[in-house]
Design an enzyme around this catalytic site. Sequence first.
Site, PDB file in Angstrom:
ATOM      1  N   CYS A   1      30.315  42.052  42.065  1.00  0.00           N
ATOM      2  CA  CYS A   1      31.593  42.742  42.188  1.00  0.00           C
ATOM      3  C   CYS A   1      31.356  44.248  42.303  1.00  0.00           C
ATOM      4  CB  CYS A   1      32.456  42.432  40.970  1.00  0.00           C
ATOM      5  SG  CYS A   1      33.938  43.450  40.838  1.00  0.00           S
ATOM      6  N   GLU A   2      31.919  44.869  43.327  1.00  0.00           N
ATOM      7  CA  GLU A   2      31.670  46.291  43.545  1.00  0.00           C
ATOM      8  C   GLU A   2      32.435  47.183  42.569  1.00  0.00           C
ATOM      9  OE1 GLU A   2      34.807  47.604  47.054  1.00  0.00           O
ATOM     10  OE2 GLU A   2      32.848  46.840  47.638  1.00  0.00           O
ATOM     11  N   HIS A   3      33.344  46.604  41.796  1.00  0.00           N
ATOM     12  CA  HIS A   3      34.129  47.409  40.864  1.00  0.00           C
ATOM     13  C   HIS A   3      33.465  47.568  39.501  1.00  0.00           C
ATOM     14  CE1 HIS A   3      37.524  45.856  43.557  1.00  0.00           C
ATOM     15  NE2 HIS A   3      37.295  47.112  43.879  1.00  0.00           N
ATOM     16  N   HIS A   4      32.729  46.536  39.067  1.00  0.00           N
ATOM     17  CA  HIS A   4      32.076  46.612  37.758  1.00  0.00           C
ATOM     18  C   HIS A   4      30.583  46.285  37.827  1.00  0.00           C
ATOM     19  CE1 HIS A   4      36.364  45.946  36.632  1.00  0.00           C
ATOM     20  NE2 HIS A   4      36.063  46.813  35.687  1.00  0.00           N
TER      21      HIS A   4
ATOM     22  N   GLN B   1      35.499  39.614  47.101  1.00  0.00           N
ATOM     23  CA  GLN B   1      35.443  38.253  47.642  1.00  0.00           C
ATOM     24  C   GLN B   1      36.241  38.102  48.932  1.00  0.00           C
ATOM     25  OE1 GLN B   1      35.766  35.085  44.741  1.00  0.00           O
ATOM     26  NE2 GLN B   1      36.714  33.716  46.228  1.00  0.00           N
TER      27      GLN B   1
ATOM     28  N   HIS C   1      34.236  35.323  38.660  1.00  0.00           N
ATOM     29  CA  HIS C   1      33.916  36.746  38.585  1.00  0.00           C
ATOM     30  C   HIS C   1      33.661  37.086  37.131  1.00  0.00           C
ATOM     31  CE1 HIS C   1      35.504  38.075  42.696  1.00  0.00           C
ATOM     32  NE2 HIS C   1      35.735  36.764  42.644  1.00  0.00           N
TER      33      HIS C   1
ATOM     34  N   CYS D   1      33.423  39.865  35.838  1.00  0.00           N
ATOM     35  CA  CYS D   1      34.246  40.983  35.379  1.00  0.00           C
ATOM     36  C   CYS D   1      35.561  40.479  34.795  1.00  0.00           C
ATOM     37  CB  CYS D   1      34.511  41.975  36.514  1.00  0.00           C
ATOM     38  SG  CYS D   1      35.282  41.257  37.962  1.00  0.00           S
TER      39      CYS D   1
END
Length: 217
Positions: free
Chosen positions: A105-108, A146, A174, A176
């Site tokens: 995941c590119e956010h976390h 995703q 995920h 996250c």
Amino acid sequence: MIDEIGENHIATSAQNPVRIDAFELSDEEKIESIKKDVANILHTLGMDLTDDSIKGTPNRVAKMFVKELFGGLNPDKQPSASTFENNYKYGEMLVEKNITVYSTCEHHLLPIIGRAHVAYISNGRVIGLSKMNRIVDFYAKRPQVQERLTMQIVQELQLALGTDDVACVIDAKHLCVNSRGIRDIESSTVTSEFGGRFKEEAMRKEFLNYISLETKF
């Protein structure tokens, strides 16, 4: 705003946000730079980097980022999507299901783990089965969302096969969501992308029926 985007998994583009100078450094130079950053993170957290158990962690993490987890950012690693003439004139859909997805995941920067199901209808060309797996793996090995991953897989196969008749469904967990924040270990995320004839209700239903079949061997 940053926190809101991170929590809601908003994708800003169908392409990964990569800078134009992303590949000016060699893999080895990137590893050396990232190694220092990881060491600084661990030091800031209070870890003793002289301890035998952890002193090699910065190098291990840096190599993992560049060579493994995010190797799909490097266009030189893109798998060959060579196709062949459909000499046997197979005209029905071909489905490759339960393709393992390991992404991040590119956010976390936490894992995304799941399965991709991919299908296409030949327009005169066919592609090797393992190439479909490799395409999924290539686009998964980068900081991802995703929804974007699902679209990229379909777009790559459409380009390779010269047809819009491509579909992909991904069902993934995920971490996250599962291991932080709400900590819901049961939930998963399902995304889909249907092109060409797969937008037709009957064709889409047939594809979804195939991927729901239990594989018994």
